[in-house]
Design a protein around this motif. Structure first.
Motif, short mmCIF file in Angstrom:
data_model
loop_
_atom_site.label_atom_id
_atom_site.label_comp_id
_atom_site.label_asym_id
_atom_site.label_seq_id
_atom_site.Cartn_x
_atom_site.Cartn_y
_atom_site.Cartn_z
N ALA A 221 0.82 -1.21 0.00
CA ALA A 221 0.00 0.00 0.00
C ALA A 221 0.85 1.26 0.00
CB ALA A 221 -0.93 0.00 1.21
N MET A 222 1.99 1.23 0.71
CA MET A 222 2.86 2.39 0.76
C MET A 222 3.69 2.54 -0.51
SD MET A 222 2.12 3.94 3.43
CE MET A 222 1.04 3.52 4.79
N ALA A 223 4.10 1.44 -1.10
CA ALA A 223 4.88 1.50 -2.33
C ALA A 223 4.01 1.77 -3.55
CB ALA A 223 5.64 0.19 -2.53
N LEU A 224 2.78 1.26 -3.53
CA LEU A 224 1.87 1.38 -4.67
C LEU A 224 0.51 1.90 -4.20
CD1 LEU A 224 2.55 -2.06 -6.40
CD2 LEU A 224 3.55 0.14 -6.98
N PRO A 225 0.41 3.21 -3.88
CA PRO A 225 -0.91 3.72 -3.52
C PRO A 225 -1.93 3.39 -4.60
CG PRO A 225 0.78 5.36 -3.09
CD PRO A 225 1.44 4.25 -3.85
N ARG A 226 -3.17 3.33 -4.24
CA ARG A 226 -4.23 2.77 -5.09
C ARG A 226 -4.31 3.45 -6.46
NH1 ARG A 226 -9.74 2.27 -2.05
NH2 ARG A 226 -8.30 1.17 -0.71
N CYS A 227 -4.66 2.67 -7.48
CA CYS A 227 -4.80 3.20 -8.84
C CYS A 227 -6.05 4.07 -8.95
CB CYS A 227 -4.90 2.06 -9.85
SG CYS A 227 -3.36 1.18 -10.09
N ASN A 228 -5.91 5.16 -9.71
CA ASN A 228 -7.04 6.02 -10.02
C ASN A 228 -7.54 5.63 -11.41
OD1 ASN A 228 -8.90 8.06 -10.13
ND2 ASN A 228 -7.42 9.63 -10.72
#
Length: 552
Positions: A339-346
């Motif tokens: 979650a910290m490396a890859l914040p959620r996709c928009n």
């Protein structure tokens, strides 16, 4: 209570003490010279970036091997940059004479087990650089990045510094240097690291972490086989950075010299990592099959891949709770790391969106672990905030200590708050674990600062966090706003927007509320005019006494 349960309680208490005493020890007026070898590698780049952004009193010198772009990428952020061959004893002696380090963080290595087998003499010379130890005075503080591959992989879940029986040359060379180091330098620490995960490096790097490999394969929908029967305790790079800081700069290597497991809190396979990355990146759940993997990803046995030219230990998962307890650094689980490396996709653009971090401060619970009405009111507001901010996660707070009456149980209050959040309808996927074992509001502010730094690992805060929302009760708001205003912002080198949510006090008498407001006003005035420990030490360490006295 089982022995494991007793240890967990003791570890939680030790972590709280460590955070109070060690992390916030003043060192602003002590100038030290640090040499980081292997600085162009994945961990090295994140460590150097973090030191540059948060250790203004430290003089950092870096050494690297063959990455030609590194010197230009790091220019202006370090005191000196030296290209060195660790197999060259003359070059090593020259480097040490030039830098004269008080501290050495030794990350350089030939880290590919296959390459070590194919180029035995050279890899042994680089991985066991006796000339480096011989060139240093015995007063040097030395942190060595060792490996979990010193274990044979038969038992798994290895206890801290369990007897080592490496099955390949890479593991044997690392173990040999461990032994030589601790015979030579009293203030030394070996960290037996697992597979390191994290965000992309600040500069160009020859090899990113396995998390980026999974991300790139998933984005390209590329057919990939992942080994499903080898287990490790993959570790977030920010955990390693913080523990190295503790060992090197806050006395850890001197007061707790020795060998430590340095992995994450879980026993995982590469398939587990790939699955978590897919979960973060996949726009529609229908694209994933029953086991959480898309059609182009497959879990396979190691044996199915044939002879890879090197022995590989099957289960080198570790218990790393000892170093976590001593340093006060909470080990990051895989879902939080991703979650910290890859914040959620928009969607549908698939751009990564910074997350909203909700910090829900603790209150009280009774002897049965039932939280009070203030906690429940905060939980309801947290649920509403999560509904309004789709890319939001929650960090809970509260420890356990018989000296503090807010929690008469041995279970950390943050776990009881989590239970209340789940009962209020908050999804378990929204929780960031572990929570903070804070014992009072000052702890909460300081621990929040350290936890956010641990997750950022040298990146700009706005790349990871859209904003931080601190949630408390209305009578508590002024003191909370002051403390968190000091610990976040450009003056604290954590420039991320912070706002506050105040929940109306739950069922209490007017007299209780009035008395509470008087107490809060006095506490805030004292914090500004006559700060006490550990707040005073934390402020001095960062030069923030003036910011504290005038407010933000």
């Amino acid at each position: 209570m089982s022995e494991n349960a007793k240890f967990r309680v003791a570890a939680a208490c030790a972590a709280t003490v460590a955070v109070t005493i060690l992390i916030f020890r003043s060192r602003r007026h002590v100038s030290k010279r640090m040499l980081v070898t292997g600085a162009s590698g994945y961990l090295g780049q994140h460590l150097v970036a973090a030191l540059h952004s948060a250790e203004p009193g430290l003089e950092v010198h870096v050494a690297f091997g063959g990455l030609e772009t590194y010197e230009s990428d790091v220019a202006g952020t370090v005191a000196s940059v030296t290209k060195v061959d660790l197999a060259d004893a003359v070059a090593i002696r020259s480097l040490v004479r030039s830098v004269r380090p008080d501290i050495v963080v030794h990350l350089a290595a030939v880290s590919s087990p296959v390459v070590c087998e194919k180029n035995a003499a050279r890899s042994d010379a680089i991985n066991t650089p006796h000339a480096l130890l011989n060139a240093l005075p015995t007063s040097t503080t030395f942190i060595f990045l060792s490996t979990d591959q010193v274990y044979d992989g038969i038992a798994g879940r290895y206890a801290n510094a369990a007897p080592a029986q490496p099955v390949n040359r890479y593991g044997r060379s690392k173990l040999a240097f461990e032994l030589a180091l601790h015979a030579a330098l009293p203030a030394s620490m070996s960290l037996r690291s697992s597979l390191i995960l994290g965000p992309r490096t600040p500069g160009r790097c020859r090899k990113q972490s396995f998390l980026q490999f999974c991300e790139d394969r998933a984005r390209g929908a590329l057919q990939t086989d992942f080994i499903a029967d080898e287990y490790r305790s993959v570790v977030w790079v920010g955990d390693l950075v913080q523990i190295i800081r503790w060992a090197a700069l806050q006395g850890g290597a001197s007061s707790h010299a020795g060998v430590y497991n340095m992995g994450g809190p879980e026993r995982l396979t590469r398939v587990d990592v790939a699955r978590e990355v897919v979960k973060a990146l996949t726009p529609a759940p229908s694209l994933a099959v029953a086991n959480g993997l898309p059609p182009y990803f497959r879990g396979v046995s190691k044996a199915s891949l044939g002879d890879m030219g090197v022995a590989s230990p099957p289960d080198i998962s570790m218990d790393s709770s000892r170093v976590a307890a001593l340093s006060g650094v909470a080990l990051t689980p895989l879902d939080v790391a991703v979650a910290m490396a890859l914040p959620r996709c928009n969607l549908p653009s698939a751009d990564l969106v910074p997350m909203t971090l909700i910090i829900q401060l603790g209150a009280c619970n009774d002897e049965a672990g039932v939280v009070d009405a203030d906690v429940r009111a905060r939980c309801r507001r947290t649920r509403e905030l999560l509904e309004a901010h789709p890319n939001a996660r929650v960090l809970t707070s509260g420890g356990a200590d018989p000296r503090f009456k807010f929690n008469p149980t041995s279970t950390p209050h943050w776990q009881l708050v989590e239970r209340a959040l789940l009962e209020a309808g908050v999804s378990e996927a929204a929780l960031l674990r572990p929570g903070m074992p804070a014992l009072h509001t000052v702890h909460e502010a300081m621990m929040s600062h350290e936890r956010v730094r641990q997750w950022l690992v040298g990146r700009r805060p706005t790349e990871v966090f859209r904003e931080i929302i601190v949630l408390t009760s209305d009578y508590h708001l002024a003191r909370v706003a002051h403390l968190f205003g000091v610990v976040f912002g450009s003056h604290a080198r954590l420039d991320v927007p912070v706002r506050f949510e105040a929940v109306a006090v739950a069922i209490q008498s007017e007299e209780w509320i009035a008395a509470r407001r008087v107490h809060e006003a006095k506490a805030l005035a004292t914090l500004k005019s006559a700060p006490y420990e550990p707040w005073l030490g934390w402020l001095k360490a960062r030069g923030l006494e003036g910011v504290n006295s005038r407010g933000v």
